[in-house]
Design a protein around this motif. Structure first.
Motif, PDB file in Angstrom:
ATOM      1  N   PRO A  47       0.724  -1.359   0.156  1.00 45.89           N
ATOM      2  CA  PRO A  47       0.210  -0.042  -0.055  1.00 45.89           C
ATOM      3  C   PRO A  47       1.036   1.283  -0.009  1.00 45.89           C
ATOM      4  CG  PRO A  47       0.093  -1.005   2.180  1.00 45.89           C
ATOM      5  CD  PRO A  47       0.675  -1.903   1.378  1.00 45.89           C
ATOM      6  N   ALA A  48       2.322   1.215   0.022  1.00 45.23           N
ATOM      7  CA  ALA A  48       2.950   2.477  -0.250  1.00 45.23           C
ATOM      8  C   ALA A  48       3.012   2.993  -1.692  1.00 45.23           C
ATOM      9  CB  ALA A  48       4.449   2.028   0.194  1.00 45.23           C
ATOM     10  N   SER A  49       2.471   1.942  -2.547  1.00 48.60           N
ATOM     11  CA  SER A  49       2.221   2.116  -4.022  1.00 48.60           C
ATOM     12  C   SER A  49       0.925   2.751  -4.110  1.00 48.60           C
ATOM     13  CB  SER A  49       2.075   1.183  -4.699  1.00 48.60           C
ATOM     14  OG  SER A  49       0.953   0.124  -4.440  1.00 48.60           O
ATOM     15  N   THR A  50       0.742   3.677  -5.344  1.00 45.19           N
ATOM     16  CA  THR A  50      -0.408   4.423  -5.853  1.00 45.19           C
ATOM     17  C   THR A  50      -1.542   3.641  -6.152  1.00 45.19           C
ATOM     18  OG1 THR A  50       0.738   4.818  -7.707  1.00 45.19           O
ATOM     19  CG2 THR A  50       0.988   6.523  -6.017  1.00 45.19           C
ATOM     20  N   THR A  51      -1.907   2.598  -5.649  1.00 47.32           N
ATOM     21  CA  THR A  51      -2.672   1.601  -6.327  1.00 47.32           C
ATOM     22  C   THR A  51      -3.905   1.798  -5.816  1.00 47.32           C
ATOM     23  OG1 THR A  51      -2.273  -0.225  -4.625  1.00 47.32           O
ATOM     24  CG2 THR A  51      -1.187  -0.466  -6.732  1.00 47.32           C
ATOM     25  N   PRO A  52      -5.411   1.500  -6.463  1.00 51.22           N
ATOM     26  CA  PRO A  52      -6.631   1.922  -5.975  1.00 51.22           C
ATOM     27  C   PRO A  52      -7.087   0.957  -4.848  1.00 51.22           C
ATOM     28  CG  PRO A  52      -6.876   0.810  -8.011  1.00 51.22           C
ATOM     29  CD  PRO A  52      -5.321   0.862  -7.633  1.00 51.22           C
ATOM     30  N   TRP A  53      -6.412   0.645  -3.767  1.00 52.21           N
ATOM     31  CA  TRP A  53      -6.769  -0.272  -2.623  1.00 52.21           C
ATOM     32  C   TRP A  53      -8.156   0.075  -1.925  1.00 52.21           C
ATOM     33  CZ3 TRP A  53      -6.499   0.438   2.489  1.00 52.21           C
ATOM     34  CH2 TRP A  53      -5.535   1.212   2.796  1.00 52.21           C
ATOM     35  N   GLU A  54      -8.673  -0.896  -1.393  1.00 51.72           N
ATOM     36  CA  GLU A  54      -9.872  -0.378  -0.596  1.00 51.72           C
ATOM     37  C   GLU A  54      -9.872  -1.716   0.476  1.00 51.72           C
ATOM     38  OE1 GLU A  54     -14.681  -0.141   0.014  1.00 51.72           O
ATOM     39  OE2 GLU A  54     -13.695   0.088  -2.164  1.00 51.72           O
ATOM     40  N   MET A  55      -9.681  -1.525   1.793  1.00 54.33           N
ATOM     41  CA  MET A  55      -9.884  -2.412   2.892  1.00 54.33           C
ATOM     42  C   MET A  55     -10.568  -1.972   3.873  1.00 54.33           C
ATOM     43  SD  MET A  55      -7.472  -5.604   3.413  1.00 54.33           S
ATOM     44  CE  MET A  55      -5.985  -5.017   3.855  1.00 54.33           C
ATOM     45  N   ARG A  56     -11.661  -2.773   4.066  1.00 59.10           N
ATOM     46  CA  ARG A  56     -12.516  -2.348   5.206  1.00 59.10           C
ATOM     47  C   ARG A  56     -12.293  -3.253   6.352  1.00 59.10           C
ATOM     48  NH1 ARG A  56     -18.141  -1.470   2.063  1.00 59.10           N
ATOM     49  NH2 ARG A  56     -17.334  -0.185   0.344  1.00 59.10           N
ATOM     50  N   GLY A  57     -12.895  -2.869   7.668  1.00 55.03           N
ATOM     51  CA  GLY A  57     -12.468  -3.742   8.816  1.00 55.03           C
ATOM     52  C   GLY A  57     -13.141  -4.811   8.879  1.00 55.03           C
ATOM     53  N   THR A  58     -14.450  -4.856   8.022  1.00 55.45           N
ATOM     54  CA  THR A  58     -15.299  -6.225   7.992  1.00 55.45           C
ATOM     55  C   THR A  58     -14.572  -7.255   7.242  1.00 55.45           C
ATOM     56  OG1 THR A  58     -16.016  -5.079   6.050  1.00 55.45           O
ATOM     57  CG2 THR A  58     -17.719  -5.081   8.129  1.00 55.45           C
ATOM     58  N   VAL A  76      12.680   3.178  -6.937  1.00 56.02           N
ATOM     59  CA  VAL A  76      11.542   2.023  -6.589  1.00 56.02           C
ATOM     60  C   VAL A  76      10.453   1.920  -7.466  1.00 56.02           C
ATOM     61  CG1 VAL A  76      10.258   1.354  -4.604  1.00 56.02           C
ATOM     62  CG2 VAL A  76      12.278   2.408  -4.119  1.00 56.02           C
ATOM     63  N   ARG A  77      10.258   0.915  -8.014  1.00 54.16           N
ATOM     64  CA  ARG A  77       8.871   0.516  -8.697  1.00 54.16           C
ATOM     65  C   ARG A  77       8.184  -0.568  -8.124  1.00 54.16           C
ATOM     66  NH1 ARG A  77      13.467   1.641 -11.812  1.00 54.16           N
ATOM     67  NH2 ARG A  77      13.233   3.183 -13.544  1.00 54.16           N
ATOM     68  N   TYR A  78       6.799  -0.457  -8.648  1.00 57.61           N
ATOM     69  CA  TYR A  78       5.835  -1.219  -8.288  1.00 57.61           C
ATOM     70  C   TYR A  78       5.701  -2.419  -9.351  1.00 57.61           C
ATOM     71  CZ  TYR A  78       1.243  -3.023  -7.011  1.00 57.61           C
ATOM     72  OH  TYR A  78      -0.014  -3.937  -6.597  1.00 57.61           O
ATOM     73  N   THR A  79       5.437  -3.625  -8.847  1.00 59.07           N
ATOM     74  CA  THR A  79       5.345  -4.740  -9.565  1.00 59.07           C
ATOM     75  C   THR A  79       4.112  -5.646  -9.768  1.00 59.07           C
ATOM     76  OG1 THR A  79       6.033  -6.431  -8.101  1.00 59.07           O
ATOM     77  CG2 THR A  79       7.994  -5.320  -9.125  1.00 59.07           C
ATOM     78  N   ASN A  80       3.804  -6.316 -10.694  1.00 60.93           N
ATOM     79  CA  ASN A  80       2.289  -6.818 -10.532  1.00 60.93           C
ATOM     80  C   ASN A  80       2.140  -7.981  -9.790  1.00 60.93           C
ATOM     81  OD1 ASN A  80       3.779  -8.829 -11.914  1.00 60.93           O
ATOM     82  ND2 ASN A  80       2.475  -8.691 -13.919  1.00 60.93           N
ATOM     83  N   GLU A  81       3.237  -8.082  -8.815  1.00 62.30           N
ATOM     84  CA  GLU A  81       3.251  -9.240  -7.810  1.00 62.30           C
ATOM     85  C   GLU A  81       2.738  -8.445  -6.523  1.00 62.30           C
ATOM     86  OE1 GLU A  81       6.280  -9.450  -9.694  1.00 62.30           O
ATOM     87  OE2 GLU A  81       5.260 -11.109 -11.030  1.00 62.30           O
ATOM     88  N   ALA A  82       2.664  -7.108  -6.529  1.00 69.99           N
ATOM     89  CA  ALA A  82       2.221  -6.342  -5.696  1.00 69.99           C
ATOM     90  C   ALA A  82       3.431  -6.123  -4.730  1.00 69.99           C
ATOM     91  CB  ALA A  82       0.969  -6.698  -4.669  1.00 69.99           C
ATOM     92  N   PHE A  83       4.430  -5.859  -5.122  1.00 64.47           N
ATOM     93  CA  PHE A  83       5.944  -5.399  -4.431  1.00 64.47           C
ATOM     94  C   PHE A  83       6.213  -4.167  -4.975  1.00 64.47           C
ATOM     95  CE2 PHE A  83       6.354 -10.410  -4.389  1.00 64.47           C
ATOM     96  CZ  PHE A  83       6.200 -10.296  -3.000  1.00 64.47           C
ATOM     97  N   ASP A  84       6.780  -3.472  -4.109  1.00 61.39           N
ATOM     98  CA  ASP A  84       7.662  -2.096  -4.296  1.00 61.39           C
ATOM     99  C   ASP A  84       9.067  -2.465  -4.348  1.00 61.39           C
ATOM    100  OD1 ASP A  84       5.693  -0.081  -4.952  1.00 61.39           O
ATOM    101  OD2 ASP A  84       5.288  -0.260  -2.641  1.00 61.39           O
ATOM    102  N   ILE A  85       9.932  -2.626  -5.396  1.00 61.65           N
ATOM    103  CA  ILE A  85      11.378  -3.147  -5.355  1.00 61.65           C
ATOM    104  C   ILE A  85      12.188  -1.922  -6.003  1.00 61.65           C
ATOM    105  CG2 ILE A  85      12.786  -4.778  -6.339  1.00 61.65           C
ATOM    106  CD1 ILE A  85      10.298  -6.743  -6.445  1.00 61.65           C
ATOM    107  N   GLY A  86      13.308  -1.884  -5.148  1.00 59.05           N
ATOM    108  CA  GLY A  86      14.346  -0.871  -5.853  1.00 59.05           C
ATOM    109  C   GLY A  86      15.174  -0.569  -4.712  1.00 59.05           C
ATOM    110  N   THR A  87      15.789   0.677  -4.876  1.00 63.72           N
ATOM    111  CA  THR A  87      16.856   1.203  -3.935  1.00 63.72           C
ATOM    112  C   THR A  87      16.782   2.676  -3.607  1.00 63.72           C
ATOM    113  OG1 THR A  87      18.248   1.554  -5.937  1.00 63.72           O
ATOM    114  CG2 THR A  87      18.489  -0.426  -4.775  1.00 63.72           C
TER     115      THR A  87
END
Length: 366
Positions: A67-78, A255-266
């Motif tokens: 979630p450090a990335s700029t993806t459209p995530w949404e997660m609720r307590g439920t 640092v780049r976002y990958t489609n495995e939901a990782f931020d990878i870089g230096t």
């Protein structure tokens, strides 16, 4: 050790968890939302593992993604509650307790809301004191096991029809990538309940007391805040038994976002022969000096702090920012079996292009 978690524990859990987030570990505001919902809905109880019967089931409440990335995530307590309910259904019996795979800005509090609503305990145990990029690292030794495990995932961006409910069964290492893919498809961040294990196993293989460590650090940070940022940084160093490796300016971020939901870089801090390079895979995984020598490496705690003593996630870092780098060696923290498992390192080493296992598995006490 038993204690009812109250609203006075929410901010300390977020603050202490933010230091152990090691540049990842979710969102502080998400953690506050989870915590206040939990203590408002019931009385979540934090217990040590020896408060449970040896045969009781304990599962890991987790959030998966970057979630450090700029993806459209949404997660609720439920979503956290539903993930545990699906796990209970698949297991055929309710779990007695929930631990977490890691500390973090929100992950320290991942078990509080489902425990409050469903009546199970928050177990004072973590897979890893600090945050890490893969579920296997927090799986307390199950990554290399062929034993079939249950893992669930719930969540997603509702407006974009990305909401997912998933129940999987299989060997941990084979199932974990499925949940990461689900996280990416849901918008980059998803709630999970996974790997129900007997309390006796957790007692032998988890990093015990990890939630209390985050709470104690958070309470100490809040107590130091009236004295200013320098006092807070000193408190963090003293409480974690760590050291500030450098105070310097970020000279490069790649640092780049990958489609495995990782931020990878230096991220490079400082210049010339004083420069340090932070290696990132969602979290800070290693630090090399200008000569390429490894000076800190997972599962050491590696954290970036702003001049105002705010723990910064990878996503908050910008070139030109001045930061402090905190290093807490693995020799002074409890280590879960997951970070001592050789099976967890090859995927990260391939993704990052650096060695990790060599440093992680060497003797922890010299």
């Amino acid at each position: 050790m038993r204690r009812i978690l109250t609203e006075k524990d929410v901010e300390p859990a977020v603050r202490g968890g933010s230091v152990y987030a090691a540049g990842g570990g979710g969102w502080a505001d998400h953690g506050r939302k989870l915590g206040y919902a939990a203590v408002g809905a019931g009385q979540p109880e934090l217990v040590s593992i020896d408060e449970l019967d040896e045969e009781d089931w304990v599962a890991t409440a987790a959030a998966i993604g970057a979630p450090a990335s700029t993806t459209p995530w949404e997660m609720r307590g439920t979503d956290y509650i539903k993930a545990v309910q699906l796990l209970n259904e698949a297991l055929g019996t309710p779990v007695a307790g929930l631990m977490v795979g890691q500390n973090g800005k929100s992950s320290t509090l991942n078990g509080w809301l489902p425990a409050s609503i469903l009546g199970c305990k928050v177990v004072d145990a973590v897979g890893d004191i600090r945050a890490h990029p893969t579920g296997d690292m927090g799986s307390i030794g199950m990554a290399g096991s062929d034993e079939p495990m249950i893992q669930t995932a719930v969540g997603g961006n509702r407006e974009q029809n990305r909401y997912i409910e998933l129940v999987t069964r299989g060997a941990t290492a084979k199932v974990s990538p499925i949940l990461r893919t689900a996280s990416d498809m849901s918008g980059g961040f998803i709630a999970s309940a996974r790997n129900p294990l007997r309390a006796a196993y957790v007692a032998r293989h988890a990093a015990l007391g990890g939630i209390s460590m985050a709470l104690d650090l958070g309470h100490a940070i809040l107590a130091a805040e009236p004295k200013g940022a320098a006092a807070v940084i000193d408190t963090i160093v003293e409480q974690t038994r760590g050291a500030i490796l450098i105070e310097g300016v970020i000279t490069k971020k790649d640092v780049r976002y990958t489609n495995e939901a990782f931020d990878i870089g230096t991220v490079t801090v400082g210049q010339g022969d004083k420069a340090l390079t932070l290696h990132v895979m969602n979290e800070y995984m290693a630090i090399d000096d200008a000569g390429g020598n490894r000076i800190a490496s997972f599962p050491d705690v590696i954290t970036t702090l702003s001049p105002d003593a705010e723990p910064l996630s990878v996503g908050q870092l910008r070139e030109g920012m001045r930061i402090h780098i905190l290093h807490v060696p693995k020799s002074v923290i409890p280590l879960g079996a997951g970070v001592l498992d050789p099976a967890v390192y090859p995927p990260c080493e391939r993704a990052m292009g650096i060695e990790l296992a060599k440093y992680a598995l060497e003797a922890t006490h010299g």
